[in-house]
Design an enzyme around this catalytic site. Structure first.
Site, PDB file in Angstrom:
ATOM      1  N   HIS A  65      43.441  43.509  32.442  1.00 16.86           N
ATOM      2  CA  HIS A  65      42.604  44.236  31.485  1.00 16.86           C
ATOM      3  C   HIS A  65      41.922  45.455  32.115  1.00 16.86           C
ATOM      4  CE1 HIS A  65      39.288  41.554  33.011  1.00 16.86           C
ATOM      5  NE2 HIS A  65      38.580  42.654  32.820  1.00 16.86           N
ATOM      6  N   ASP A 109      46.062  37.161  33.013  1.00 20.29           N
ATOM      7  CA  ASP A 109      45.262  38.365  33.246  1.00 20.29           C
ATOM      8  C   ASP A 109      45.298  38.776  34.719  1.00 20.29           C
ATOM      9  OD1 ASP A 109      43.522  40.483  32.943  1.00 20.29           O
ATOM     10  OD2 ASP A 109      41.718  39.226  32.836  1.00 20.29           O
ATOM     11  N   SER A 217      35.297  42.921  37.120  1.00 18.09           N
ATOM     12  CA  SER A 217      36.597  42.425  36.685  1.00 18.09           C
ATOM     13  C   SER A 217      37.685  42.834  37.668  1.00 18.09           C
ATOM     14  CB  SER A 217      36.927  42.981  35.301  1.00 18.09           C
ATOM     15  OG  SER A 217      36.090  42.431  34.329  1.00 18.09           O
TER      16      SER A 217
END
Length: 263
Positions: A65, A109, A217
């Site tokens: 992402h 992910d 992230s």
């Protein structure tokens, strides 16, 4: 220097799956985590930041992402607002998200970044070992997460220096708050009793799913010196537990992809 003045960037994400950052942690000792990569992502109206980690001289692993724009990778960084002598800046030749990444459930992910050049290994720039395929992380294990994301549970404050926090691995059933949690490919991390400690995710802006995304992230969950997880998603109120991509579930894909792209 302007490239390092990073601005938050708004875009659409589910309210439970928002780019993370560290709260309740502390500043890491400079260059004590030489595998860390700082990703400066150029977007149409500004910049976003993500984390990553160096697994070969020309490959960084991060979250899928973290792919909304052009990525520049900084290795050997501690204070990202300064041009430290230890820093190496490398452009990305190719972004390879996992082919089965789902941007609605955030399954699979993870993303490989093939760098245009090879990193020079120094005291400030080193590789981090990956686990064996299928290797388990045991509940109650204490692991470390680091990044340059927002440090405030309420409000917004981007640090200039690398922050870190220790988090506990939990049993899979502790993540039942996430209906999309897949035990074979995800890790449940962060003791709910330690609400001040988290790789935190920013809540919805204006009460909908439009969010500011600027955080940790893509950074690694390091357990006993091995990168076992990747910061992925969590509840928009910032409370633990959080969800990390389980690296050991993807070792065959990682190795096969890197072999294909080797110079």
């Amino acid at each position: 220097m302007q490239l390092l003045l990073l601005l938050p960037m708004a875009f659409f994400l589910p309210p439970w799956a928002l780019a993370g950052w560290i709260t309740g942690g502390k500043e890491a000792r400079a260059h004590s985590k030489p595998y860390m990569a700082f990703l400066n992502i150029s977007m149409k109206h500004g910049h976003k930041r993500c984390g990553g980690f160096l697994i070969q001289k020309d490959f960084v692993l991060t979250a899928a992402h973290c792919d909304p724009g052009k990525i520049m990778v900084y290795l050997g960084a501690h204070n990202v607002t300064k041009r430290e002598r230890s820093q190496q800046r490398l452009a990305v030749r190719r972004k390879i998200p996992h082919p089965k990444y789902n941007n609605k459930t955030w399954e699979n992910d993870l993303m490989l970044l093939k760098l245009k050049g090879k990193a020079k290994l120094t005291k400030a720039v080193q590789l981090v070992p990956l686990p064996e395929a299928g290797e388990e992380v045991m509940p109650r294990d204490i692991c470390n997460v680091a990044g340059w994301g927002n440090t405030r549970a309420r409000g917004f404050s981007l640090p200039s220096t690398l922050q870190e926090v220790n988090l506990k691995v939990l049993k899979a059933d502790r993540c039942t708050r996430y209906p999309q949690f897949v035990p074979t490919s995800m890790l449940c991390v962060g003791d709910p009793r330690e609400v001040e400690k988290s790789s935190f995710q920013l809540g919805p802006a204006g009460g909908d799913t439009e969010t500011l995304s600027c955080g940790d992230s893509g950074g690694p969950l390091v357990c006993d010196g091995t990168a076992q997880g990747i910061v992925s998603f969590g509840k928009d109120d910032g409370s633990p537990p959080r969800v990390f991509t389980r690296v050991s579930a993807y070792i065959p894909w990682i190795k096969k992809t890197m072999r294909k792209l080797q110079d």
